[in-house]
Design an enzyme around this catalytic site. Structure first.
Site, mmCIF file in Angstrom:
data_model
loop_
_atom_site.group_PDB
_atom_site.id
_atom_site.type_symbol
_atom_site.label_atom_id
_atom_site.label_comp_id
_atom_site.label_asym_id
_atom_site.label_seq_id
_atom_site.Cartn_x
_atom_site.Cartn_y
_atom_site.Cartn_z
ATOM 1 N N SER A 136 3.183 5.555 -12.514
ATOM 2 C CA SER A 136 3.515 4.539 -11.502
ATOM 3 C C SER A 136 2.314 3.647 -11.214
ATOM 4 C CB SER A 136 4.021 5.210 -10.210
ATOM 5 O OG SER A 136 2.964 5.800 -9.482
ATOM 6 N N LYS A 137 1.132 4.226 -11.150
ATOM 7 C CA LYS A 137 -0.054 3.426 -10.803
ATOM 8 C C LYS A 137 -0.490 2.550 -11.986
ATOM 9 C CE LYS A 137 -0.448 4.441 -6.511
ATOM 10 N NZ LYS A 137 -0.381 3.401 -5.470
ATOM 11 N N ASN A 193 0.813 -1.231 0.000
ATOM 12 C CA ASN A 193 0.000 0.000 0.000
ATOM 13 C C ASN A 193 0.842 1.274 0.000
ATOM 14 O OD1 ASN A 193 -2.437 1.787 0.930
ATOM 15 N ND2 ASN A 193 -0.902 2.032 2.544
ATOM 16 N N TYR A 239 2.964 10.047 -11.017
ATOM 17 C CA TYR A 239 2.064 9.229 -10.201
ATOM 18 C C TYR A 239 1.209 8.320 -11.087
ATOM 19 C CZ TYR A 239 -1.525 8.040 -6.750
ATOM 20 O OH TYR A 239 -2.388 7.357 -5.913
ATOM 21 N N SER A 246 -4.923 2.738 -8.167
ATOM 22 C CA SER A 246 -5.639 4.016 -8.106
ATOM 23 C C SER A 246 -6.580 4.065 -9.312
ATOM 24 C CB SER A 246 -4.631 5.167 -8.193
ATOM 25 O OG SER A 246 -5.277 6.403 -8.445
#
Ligand code: NAP
Length: 262
Positions: A158-159, A92, A155, A142
């Site tokens: 990465s997700k 997480n 971000y 996400s």
């Protein structure tokens, strides 16, 4: 904390990274409530102590920077050495840098990838060899695993990577009886989202009203609702699922025309 009522993780040993606050803390507390022995990991020991205090004796803590292979390996070794097994791992821990692509520095990019992608990779790499059949790994993606967003290039990348890492790991481990799935939250009420709305709107106060336009079911999502999804994927109730992504987004990605008046 209420007594266990169901014990959906009774007898299981679970590691949750990024468990010192927010979504990870909610997952650790929920898992402990469902009977698991939890090792809660993050960098800040004081914040971790708060999580432990919410765990009615079933949460121990370990400092761990998920960017570092040695830290993650030590975390996983502890589960096996001290509790005899690792049944559940929740990857997480994550960070978000909010910058336009053209303003994103090499340092921003590397910090984001090292935490969100490499941190998840280390978790998978060290957990899979020690997990037995029935083991479950839950990654946290996400809505940005599926869709872009201005000012979040690193971000979002990465997700997206964590989503495909999840699928690949699932493909590699199915024959071992190990499952790997991903929970993909929408805007969830945590320090990370407050920072996002403060930067985007000048204040996080209107975040719920604003989010309700795009996620009419929930507005801002309580971290406990992400924990419920993680619990299902961690438990044997999802034993036929691997490589699956579970959106918990209040309807955010259900439609592109959210702003049409009703
Ligand atoms: P948060 O409140 O900022 O908490 C992040 C957690 O990760 C903290 O416990 C932090 O603890 C830990 N962490 C950060 N870097 C770490 C590192 N290098 N090593 C170990 N732990 C680290 O964020 P959150 O909203 O709960 O987010 C949790 C996860 O959900 C993230 O993966 C995030 O991308 C994802 N997510 C969040 C939202 C949202 O709206 N909140 C939406 C979609 C996805 P320390 O600082 O003590 O290490």
């Amino acid at each position: 904390m209420p007594e266990d009522t169901v014990g959906r993780l009774r007898g299981k040993v679970a590691i949750v990274t990024g468990a010192s606050r927010g979504i990870g803390q909610a997952i650790a507390v929920r898992f402990a409530r469902e009977g698991a022995q939890v090792i809660a990991a993050a960098r800040n020991a004081d914040d971790l102590a708060e999580t432990a205090a919410m765990g009615a004796g079933r949460i121990v803590t370990q400092r761990c920077d998920v960017q570092k292979a040695t830290d993650v390996q030590a975390l996983i070794t502890r589960a096996v050495d001290e509790y005899g097994a690792l049944d559940v791992l929740v990857n997480n821990a994550g960070i978000a840098v909010q910058k336009l692509l053209v303003d994103t520095t090499e340092e921003d990019w590397e910090l984001t990838m090292d935490t969100n992608v490499k941190g998840t990779f280390w978790g998978l790499k060290f957990a899979i060899p020690v997990m037995k059949a029935g083991g479950s790994i839950v990654n946290i993606g996400s809505v940005n695993s599926f869709a872009g967003e201005q000012t979040s290039s690193a971000y979002v990348t990465s997700k997206g990577a964590v989503l495909l890492l999840t699928k690949n790991a699932a493909a590699e481990t199915a024959h071992l009886g190990i499952r790997v799935n991903i929970v993909c939250p929408g805007s969830t009420e945590t320090q990370m989202s407050r920072a996002y709305f403060e930067a985007a709107m000048g204040s996080a106060d209107a975040a719920d009203t604003f989010t309700r336009t795009f996620a009419p079911l929930t507005g801002m999502i309580p971290p406990e609702d992400i924990a419920s999804a993680a619990l299902f994927l961690a438990s044997d109730e999802s034993k036929s699922m691997t490589g699956s992504s579970m959106l918990v987004d209040g309807g955010l990605l259900a439609s592109w025309d959210h702003v049409t008046p009703h």
